[in-house]
Structures are given as structure tokens and as C-alpha cells.
Enzyme design. Sequence first.
Site, PDB file in Angstrom:
ATOM      1  N   LYS A   1      65.386  10.098  18.202  1.00  0.00           N
ATOM      2  CA  LYS A   1      65.165   9.321  16.980  1.00  0.00           C
ATOM      3  C   LYS A   1      63.740   8.746  16.967  1.00  0.00           C
ATOM      4  CE  LYS A   1      69.027   9.802  14.790  1.00  0.00           C
ATOM      5  NZ  LYS A   1      69.049  10.549  13.525  1.00  0.00           N
TER       6      LYS A   1
ATOM      7  N   TYR B   1      69.428  10.791  23.051  1.00  0.00           N
ATOM      8  CA  TYR B   1      69.691  10.682  21.603  1.00  0.00           C
ATOM      9  C   TYR B   1      68.702   9.700  20.976  1.00  0.00           C
ATOM     10  CZ  TYR B   1      71.509   8.273  17.517  1.00  0.00           C
ATOM     11  OH  TYR B   1      71.604   7.661  16.290  1.00  0.00           O
TER      12      TYR B   1
ATOM     13  N   SER C   1      67.594   4.832  14.085  1.00  0.00           N
ATOM     14  CA  SER C   1      68.642   4.063  14.763  1.00  0.00           C
ATOM     15  C   SER C   1      68.054   2.876  15.511  1.00  0.00           C
ATOM     16  CB  SER C   1      69.346   4.983  15.768  1.00  0.00           C
ATOM     17  OG  SER C   1      70.118   4.231  16.690  1.00  0.00           O
TER      18      SER C   1
HETATM   19  C1  WQD Z   1      79.637  -0.972  20.666  1.00  0.00           C
HETATM   20  C2  WQD Z   1      80.117  -1.928  21.749  1.00  0.00           C
HETATM   21  C3  WQD Z   1      80.400  -0.911  23.899  1.00  0.00           C
HETATM   22  C4  WQD Z   1      83.742   1.681  22.875  1.00  0.00           C
HETATM   23  C5  WQD Z   1      76.186   3.086  18.399  1.00  0.00           C
HETATM   24  C6  WQD Z   1      75.717   4.480  18.294  1.00  0.00           C
HETATM   25  C7  WQD Z   1      74.217   4.511  18.139  1.00  0.00           C
HETATM   26  C8  WQD Z   1      73.753   3.599  17.023  1.00  0.00           C
HETATM   27  C9  WQD Z   1      74.294   2.207  17.233  1.00  0.00           C
HETATM   28  C10 WQD Z   1      73.451   4.836  14.956  1.00  0.00           C
HETATM   29  C11 WQD Z   1      79.412  -1.696  23.080  1.00  0.00           C
HETATM   30  C12 WQD Z   1      81.734  -1.416  23.355  1.00  0.00           C
HETATM   31  C13 WQD Z   1      82.716   0.759  22.782  1.00  0.00           C
HETATM   32  C14 WQD Z   1      84.856   1.406  23.707  1.00  0.00           C
HETATM   33  C15 WQD Z   1      83.889  -0.708  24.286  1.00  0.00           C
HETATM   34  N1  WQD Z   1      74.188   4.050  15.761  1.00  0.00           N
HETATM   35  N2  WQD Z   1      82.801  -0.408  23.473  1.00  0.00           N
HETATM   36  N3  WQD Z   1      84.886   0.211  24.378  1.00  0.00           N
HETATM   37  O1  WQD Z   1      76.829   1.830  21.782  1.00  0.00           O
HETATM   38  O2  WQD Z   1      76.135   0.078  20.067  1.00  0.00           O
HETATM   39  O3  WQD Z   1      75.789   2.517  19.634  1.00  0.00           O
HETATM   40  O4  WQD Z   1      75.719   2.313  17.326  1.00  0.00           O
HETATM   41  O5  WQD Z   1      72.467   5.379  15.156  1.00  0.00           O
HETATM   42  O6  WQD Z   1      73.876   5.819  17.864  1.00  0.00           O
HETATM   43  O7  WQD Z   1      76.100   5.141  19.453  1.00  0.00           O
HETATM   44  O8  WQD Z   1      78.119   1.494  19.626  1.00  0.00           O
HETATM   45  O9  WQD Z   1      80.519   1.453  19.112  1.00  0.00           O
HETATM   46  O10 WQD Z   1      79.733   2.811  21.113  1.00  0.00           O
HETATM   47  O11 WQD Z   1      79.688   0.337  21.224  1.00  0.00           O
HETATM   48  O12 WQD Z   1      83.940  -1.779  24.919  1.00  0.00           O
HETATM   49  O13 WQD Z   1      85.819   2.205  23.852  1.00  0.00           O
HETATM   50  O14 WQD Z   1      81.499  -1.680  21.994  1.00  0.00           O
HETATM   51  O15 WQD Z   1      80.301  -1.187  25.285  1.00  0.00           O
HETATM   52  O16 WQD Z   1      79.239  -2.954  23.698  1.00  0.00           O
HETATM   53  P1  WQD Z   1      76.696   1.408  20.365  1.00  0.00           P
HETATM   54  P2  WQD Z   1      79.582   1.601  20.253  1.00  0.00           P
END
Ligand code: WQD
Length: 346
Positions: A161, A157, A128
Site C-alpha cells: 500500500k 500487505y 490503508s
Molecule cells: C482488529 C483487532 C486484533 C481477530 C485490518 C486490516 C488492514 C486494515 C486495517 C484496510 C486487533 C483483534 C482480530 C480475532 C482478535 N484495513 N482480533 N481476534 O489487524 O487492525 O487490520 O484493518 O486496509 O488491512 O487487516 O484488523 O480486524 O484483524 O483486528 O482479537 O479473531 O482485533 O488483534 O487488535 P487490523 P483486525
Amino acid sequence: MENSKYILVTGGAGYIGSHTVVELVNAGFEPVILDDFRNAKSFIIENIQTILGRKIELINAACQDENNLRTIFQKYKFQGVIHFAADKAVGESVKNPLKYYDNNLSGLVSILKMMEEFKTPSLVFSSSCSVYGNPSLPEGVHGVDETIKELDPESPYANTKLICEQIVQDWIASNPNSNATLLRYFNPIGAHKSGLIGELPQGIPNNLLPYITQTAVGIRKSLTVFGNDYSTADGTCIRDYIHVTDLAVAHVKAIDWLWNQNVGTVEIFNVGTGKGSSVLEVIDIFEKTTNQKLNWEFGPRREGDVQEIFANPAKIESNFGWKAQFDVEEAILDAWNWEIKRPKDA
Ligand code: WQD
């Protein structure tokens, strides 16, 4: 030596796993799914079979079930293993780190022990971009690349990884019969064009896209945008959103690439589009491509969020001849298509 075409896909009933099973068959491989359905639904197996028009071998077991594993490895001479099975909710890992260190590390070690016992040539490990943490890129550098040394995972998490990557590297160094690629995913979104398989978050979605589509379809009241005071153009975080089918194809390319490498090879690849999109841009694209108005409002920042991260995909593009084919608009549309089609009691 002739390759066997049999590929063990652990977590193969999951989001990325199920899409990878489809692409493996499309490329002429014989995937065997190992999944204990702790984080997947069984109707996904039927839908994979509907998409492919054929049965897929399924073993309902955990990676740690070494007796079951040995039976499978004896039955199939696997050319490779694609190891997806792991817990992956960043927020949950902060609240319950031991669950993550136990399951994610022991599951990998069990798989590697079987590969060693049966001299399985290739491993593709699901890593990741979260291993990078909050990378500070030098001036003018566009996108994070695999040479970054200071890795700063921001959650248990992400740390599992990084530790698993190190376990694989140590194992390959000691075990001259296999080789491996460590694929660092950016943000997978979207769903298979058929709308038969896609992302199935258990309970309230952690990730942005499923939260958006569940809000638009009426399951959630409103999306909270976590923070609008970041130092980005519109104040919201930036990510590299990649279509899950592009990500799945990258795994097939990794298996092919490994088959032509010397044993003892271990290579890390970023799997992303190389393009960053902010949260507000994603919302705007969603509303425009689906013609759906989205209820949302700003809220406080989310603990552990990095401000901006997107890939420099040069290494995977040059080594695998792979490049993301779908743009974020198409991925968002496919995510919506899946949301309106999927069973809601799932
Ligand atoms: C993306 C953006 C949030 C939800 C994920 C996985 C991680 C890795 C990468 C695989 C952020 C914003 C989110 C919401 C929001 N994948 N957001 N409101 O945190 O980049 O990580 O992808 O391994 O394991 O967790 O992804 O989709 O949670 O967030 O504003 O209700 O959307 O703050 O900026 P993230 P995400």
C-alpha cells in the site's frame, strides 16, 4: 469541461467496492464494475442491483488484462477510477509476499497506464492506515494524522500500500493530465442497511467483526482475543472502527473534491471516525446491541498487531465536508444484520 459521471470501480464486487458502487449511484454517478471475482461472489452484483433497482455494468476481468481494459476505456470516457482491486489479508501477505507484490503493484500500474493513455482525470486509491505501522504519537496528540513522516508498515500487505502510494505520486508528477487522492482506511466494519451486501471473508475470517458475528451465529466455536497485556486501559488493542457506508461515501466525496482541484494534485486523507475502541469494548457493544452472548477467551498476541491506532479525521472533514455519520454501535448492529441474512454457502 463537463464531467462524464462514468467511474470505473476496480474490485467493485468486493466489500468496500460494492458499498461504494451503491453510494456512487445514489450521488448520480455511473459506476462500471471491473472484478475477476477471485475474492468476491457474483450474487453481490445481483444484490447491488436489487438495492439500486437498476442494472450495473460489470466487466469480469483482472486489472492486468490490458486488452480488456483498453476496450472498456475506449467505450467509456471515465471521469475517474476508484481502485480497490488488491489482495488484502495481512497474515497471508507474510506467508506469501510475492503474491502481494506482484498482484497489488502490477494491478495498479496497469490501471495507471490506461488512465494515462485515455487522459482520465481522477484517481481515488484505496490505501490503508496499516502504512503507519505502530505510530508513536507525541504527548497529547489525539489520533494519527497524515503529516506523520516515519511510516513503518508491519506487513508485506501494508508495504504494498505504501509503495503504491509512491507509484501514484511519481506518476502524477510525470503525468499532468490527472490528479489523485490516497485514502488511508482505518477499520471498516458493518454492512448496508438492507442486509443484502456486506463483508464476505473467504474461509476463516482474519478480521475481528466477521469473526465475532460468525461465532455468534454458530459458524465458529469461540473468538480468541489476541492478547490482554497491552498498555491500554483494558489490556486489549484499540482500533478506529468505521461503518463501511461512511467509508463508501468518503469515496464519492473524493471524486467530487478531485473534480474541483488543479491537475497534478495528489492528497492523502485518513478515513476514520477519530474514535478508538478496544477489542473488549467491541465485544461488550456486540453483546449489548444484539442481545447475543459471545463465546470468547484470551489467547496470545497476534504477530504484527499494533497496540493502538485511530484517526485524526480533521483533514478529510475540512476538505471533503465529510464526517462519519454512524457510530460503532450502529456498525456492529448492521454487521450482525448482514450475518443473519447472508447466504451461508457463500
Ligand atoms: C482488529 C483487532 C486484533 C481477530 C485490518 C486490516 C488492514 C486494515 C486495517 C484496510 C486487533 C483483534 C482480530 C480475532 C482478535 N484495513 N482480533 N481476534 O489487524 O487492525 O487490520 O484493518 O486496509 O488491512 O487487516 O484488523 O480486524 O484483524 O483486528 O482479537 O479473531 O482485533 O488483534 O487488535 P487490523 P483486525
